[in-house]
Design a protein around this motif. Structure first.
Motif, PDB file in Angstrom:
ATOM      1  N   GLU A   1       0.815  -1.305  -0.049  1.00 39.23           N
ATOM      2  CA  GLU A   1      -0.093  -0.167  -0.106  1.00 39.23           C
ATOM      3  C   GLU A   1       0.913   1.348   0.185  1.00 39.23           C
ATOM      4  OE1 GLU A   1      -2.721  -0.111   3.335  1.00 39.23           O
ATOM      5  OE2 GLU A   1      -3.667  -1.729   2.519  1.00 39.23           O
ATOM      6  N   ASN A   2       1.993   1.237   0.644  1.00 43.86           N
ATOM      7  CA  ASN A   2       2.977   2.538   0.488  1.00 43.86           C
ATOM      8  C   ASN A   2       3.955   2.538  -0.576  1.00 43.86           C
ATOM      9  OD1 ASN A   2       1.900   2.830   3.087  1.00 43.86           O
ATOM     10  ND2 ASN A   2       3.380   1.728   3.998  1.00 43.86           N
ATOM     11  N   LEU A   3       3.967   1.234  -1.668  1.00 48.57           N
ATOM     12  CA  LEU A   3       4.765   1.503  -2.475  1.00 48.57           C
ATOM     13  C   LEU A   3       4.272   2.337  -3.607  1.00 48.57           C
ATOM     14  CD1 LEU A   3       5.642  -2.482  -2.875  1.00 48.57           C
ATOM     15  CD2 LEU A   3       6.925  -0.738  -1.797  1.00 48.57           C
ATOM     16  N   THR A   4       5.103   2.723  -4.505  1.00 51.42           N
ATOM     17  CA  THR A   4       4.981   3.763  -5.600  1.00 51.42           C
ATOM     18  C   THR A   4       3.855   3.031  -6.590  1.00 51.42           C
ATOM     19  OG1 THR A   4       5.797   4.804  -7.552  1.00 51.42           O
ATOM     20  CG2 THR A   4       6.798   2.866  -7.101  1.00 51.42           C
ATOM     21  N   ASN A   5       3.087   3.780  -7.381  1.00 49.61           N
ATOM     22  CA  ASN A   5       2.178   3.242  -8.197  1.00 49.61           C
ATOM     23  C   ASN A   5       2.646   3.053  -9.507  1.00 49.61           C
ATOM     24  OD1 ASN A   5      -0.378   2.988  -6.699  1.00 49.61           O
ATOM     25  ND2 ASN A   5      -0.564   5.214  -6.567  1.00 49.61           N
ATOM     26  N   LYS A   6       3.606   3.947  -9.786  1.00 51.98           N
ATOM     27  CA  LYS A   6       4.352   3.669 -11.200  1.00 51.98           C
ATOM     28  C   LYS A   6       5.599   2.812 -11.272  1.00 51.98           C
ATOM     29  CE  LYS A   6       6.351   6.441 -15.079  1.00 51.98           C
ATOM     30  NZ  LYS A   6       6.907   7.818 -15.292  1.00 51.98           N
ATOM     31  N   ASN A   7       5.493   1.929 -11.824  1.00 50.19           N
ATOM     32  CA  ASN A   7       6.510   0.831 -11.996  1.00 50.19           C
ATOM     33  C   ASN A   7       6.520   0.114 -13.470  1.00 50.19           C
ATOM     34  OD1 ASN A   7       8.708  -1.142 -11.694  1.00 50.19           O
ATOM     35  ND2 ASN A   7       7.995  -1.785  -9.698  1.00 50.19           N
ATOM     36  N   THR A   8       7.603   0.573 -14.388  1.00 47.75           N
ATOM     37  CA  THR A   8       7.360   0.204 -15.538  1.00 47.75           C
ATOM     38  C   THR A   8       8.535  -0.793 -15.787  1.00 47.75           C
ATOM     39  OG1 THR A   8       8.901   1.862 -16.268  1.00 47.75           O
ATOM     40  CG2 THR A   8       6.723   2.520 -16.612  1.00 47.75           C
ATOM     41  N   SER A   9       9.465  -1.211 -14.745  1.00 47.72           N
ATOM     42  CA  SER A   9      10.195  -2.482 -15.056  1.00 47.72           C
ATOM     43  C   SER A   9      10.301  -3.114 -13.612  1.00 47.72           C
ATOM     44  CB  SER A   9      11.508  -1.797 -15.171  1.00 47.72           C
ATOM     45  OG  SER A   9      12.696  -3.112 -15.417  1.00 47.72           O
ATOM     46  N   ILE A  10       9.614  -4.303 -13.539  1.00 54.15           N
ATOM     47  CA  ILE A  10       9.537  -4.780 -12.181  1.00 54.15           C
ATOM     48  C   ILE A  10      10.800  -5.502 -11.980  1.00 54.15           C
ATOM     49  CG2 ILE A  10       8.450  -6.936 -10.922  1.00 54.15           C
ATOM     50  CD1 ILE A  10       5.966  -6.184 -12.426  1.00 54.15           C
ATOM     51  N   LYS A  11      11.544  -5.988 -13.026  1.00 51.11           N
ATOM     52  CA  LYS A  11      12.810  -6.911 -12.760  1.00 51.11           C
ATOM     53  C   LYS A  11      13.914  -5.637 -12.034  1.00 51.11           C
ATOM     54  CE  LYS A  11      14.738  -9.464 -15.764  1.00 51.11           C
ATOM     55  NZ  LYS A  11      15.781  -9.803 -17.055  1.00 51.11           N
ATOM     56  N   PHE A  12      13.836  -4.349 -12.619  1.00 49.59           N
ATOM     57  CA  PHE A  12      14.877  -3.392 -12.354  1.00 49.59           C
ATOM     58  C   PHE A  12      14.359  -3.181 -10.637  1.00 49.59           C
ATOM     59  CE2 PHE A  12      15.134   1.334 -11.467  1.00 49.59           C
ATOM     60  CZ  PHE A  12      16.365   1.285 -11.357  1.00 49.59           C
ATOM     61  N   TYR A  13      13.098  -2.947 -10.468  1.00 48.69           N
ATOM     62  CA  TYR A  13      12.962  -2.689  -8.992  1.00 48.69           C
ATOM     63  C   TYR A  13      13.419  -3.707  -8.059  1.00 48.69           C
ATOM     64  CZ  TYR A  13       9.874  -1.492  -5.181  1.00 48.69           C
ATOM     65  OH  TYR A  13       9.245  -0.944  -3.797  1.00 48.69           O
ATOM     66  N   LEU A  14      13.138  -4.918  -8.412  1.00 50.64           N
ATOM     67  CA  LEU A  14      13.576  -6.074  -7.507  1.00 50.64           C
ATOM     68  C   LEU A  14      14.820  -6.076  -7.482  1.00 50.64           C
ATOM     69  CD1 LEU A  14      10.812  -8.725  -8.763  1.00 50.64           C
ATOM     70  CD2 LEU A  14      10.883  -7.247  -6.549  1.00 50.64           C
ATOM     71  N   PHE A  15      15.806  -5.913  -8.688  1.00 52.25           N
ATOM     72  CA  PHE A  15      17.242  -6.038  -8.509  1.00 52.25           C
ATOM     73  C   PHE A  15      17.684  -5.003  -7.742  1.00 52.25           C
ATOM     74  CE2 PHE A  15      19.047  -8.148 -12.597  1.00 52.25           C
ATOM     75  CZ  PHE A  15      18.271  -9.513 -12.424  1.00 52.25           C
ATOM     76  N   LYS A  16      17.322  -3.808  -7.799  1.00 49.12           N
ATOM     77  CA  LYS A  16      17.606  -2.645  -6.934  1.00 49.12           C
ATOM     78  C   LYS A  16      17.430  -2.910  -5.380  1.00 49.12           C
ATOM     79  CE  LYS A  16      17.254   2.295  -6.470  1.00 49.12           C
ATOM     80  NZ  LYS A  16      16.568   3.697  -6.675  1.00 49.12           N
ATOM     81  N   SER A  17      16.342  -3.513  -5.003  1.00 45.17           N
ATOM     82  CA  SER A  17      15.720  -3.556  -3.854  1.00 45.17           C
ATOM     83  C   SER A  17      16.690  -4.874  -3.062  1.00 45.17           C
ATOM     84  CB  SER A  17      14.336  -4.072  -3.629  1.00 45.17           C
ATOM     85  OG  SER A  17      13.612  -2.911  -4.164  1.00 45.17           O
ATOM     86  N   LEU A  18      16.958  -6.072  -3.866  1.00 45.36           N
ATOM     87  CA  LEU A  18      17.614  -7.087  -3.569  1.00 45.36           C
ATOM     88  C   LEU A  18      19.525  -6.596  -3.132  1.00 45.36           C
ATOM     89  CD1 LEU A  18      18.051 -10.077  -3.092  1.00 45.36           C
ATOM     90  CD2 LEU A  18      18.375 -10.654  -5.381  1.00 45.36           C
ATOM     91  N   LYS A  19      19.811  -5.755  -4.268  1.00 46.73           N
ATOM     92  CA  LYS A  19      21.224  -5.492  -3.867  1.00 46.73           C
ATOM     93  C   LYS A  19      21.302  -4.611  -2.688  1.00 46.73           C
ATOM     94  CE  LYS A  19      24.846  -2.562  -6.211  1.00 46.73           C
ATOM     95  NZ  LYS A  19      25.293  -1.658  -7.141  1.00 46.73           N
ATOM     96  N   ARG A  20      20.419  -3.876  -2.480  1.00 45.54           N
ATOM     97  CA  ARG A  20      20.593  -3.055  -1.145  1.00 45.54           C
ATOM     98  C   ARG A  20      20.345  -4.035   0.010  1.00 45.54           C
ATOM     99  NH1 ARG A  20      17.086   0.313  -2.445  1.00 45.54           N
ATOM    100  NH2 ARG A  20      15.047  -0.564  -1.394  1.00 45.54           N
ATOM    101  N   ARG A  21      19.557  -4.906  -0.146  1.00 46.48           N
ATOM    102  CA  ARG A  21      19.267  -5.812   1.021  1.00 46.48           C
ATOM    103  C   ARG A  21      20.596  -6.601   1.364  1.00 46.48           C
ATOM    104  NH1 ARG A  21      14.180  -7.732   3.262  1.00 46.48           N
ATOM    105  NH2 ARG A  21      13.399  -6.479   1.968  1.00 46.48           N
TER     106      ARG A  21
END
Length: 225
Positions: A95-115
């Motif tokens: 519910e708190n995530l951005t509504n705009k996401n045109t590349s799910i893979k990029f979003y997940l990659f970025k999140s995983l790298k940080r984690r």
């Protein structure tokens, strides 16, 4: 995380029958529809509570995320736990995530790298770091590429592999994002933390120059000459 911070598990996502009742049938039926939708449409469906969209994202990107995680750590359990925790947190905070996401893979990659980097800072770096003789972002030619280039001889492939090993970690990272993850220059800029896209381009062309110097004649790299 099952070993590093909890007992979470998303194994059920890989086996839809575990959802119970007729939910698995609904999830599977929706997959065909999701395959024809854009990343933006799948993302919005997920944010609206569509369970099929959530499972779809997990199943579609799990293998890619595991492989990507290996570029930062050699501990397989840590990598899998980080991926699973990523999806657990994703669902909790949708519910708190951005509504705009045109590349799910990029979003997940970025999140995983940080984690993963955060966990590496907390845990034993000797255990999590590259094994002896290994380096981050090792590039191995995929089987399909080898099949396409049947004329390659073993000595040519060995020479190319050695040329890639001589690249810097950042050069290999850029090549990984471009040719394996198929990210855009702008996405690579963001995930690597650069201020300008030209920084990514400069690293890319320096990598190509170095490869062409050490190994000439491969059509793949001549495309950019």
């Amino acid at each position: 995380m099952s070993k590093f911070g909890g007992n979470h598990s998303l194994n059920a996502l890989g086996k839809s029958k575990r959802f119970g009742n007729n939910k698995s049938e609904v999830v599977n039926d929706n997959f065909d529809e999701l395959l024809n939708q854009s990343d933006q449409e799948v993302w919005l469906a997920f944010k609206e509570g569509n369970e099929a969209a959530y499972v779809f994202m997990y199943q579609k990107y799990f293998a890619d995320l595991i492989n990507y995680g290996r570029q930062f750590a050699r501990n397989e359990q840590l990598i899998e736990d980080c991926v699973q925790d990523l999806f657990i947190d994703l669902k909790k905070s949708k519910e708190n995530l951005t509504n705009k996401n045109t590349s799910i893979k990029f979003y997940l990659f970025k999140s995983l790298k940080r984690r993963i980097i955060e966990y590496r800072k907390k845990l034993d770096k000797v255990t999590l770091g590259p094994a002896e003789g290994q380096r981050d972002f090792e590039i191995v030619l995929p089987e399909e590429a080898l099949l396409i280039e049947k004329q390659f001889k073993e000595e040519q492939l060995l020479k190319l592999s050695r040329a890639v090993e001589q690249l810097t970690t950042r050069q290999r990272e850029v090549l990984y994002y471009l040719f394996y993850a198929e990210l855009s220059y702008e996405e690579i800029r963001e995930i690597m933390g650069f201020d300008h896209v030209r920084s990514v381009r400069n690293i890319f062309y320096k990598a190509l120059d170095r490869l062409k110097t050490n190994f000439r004649g491969i059509f793949f790299f001549n495309v950019f000459a």
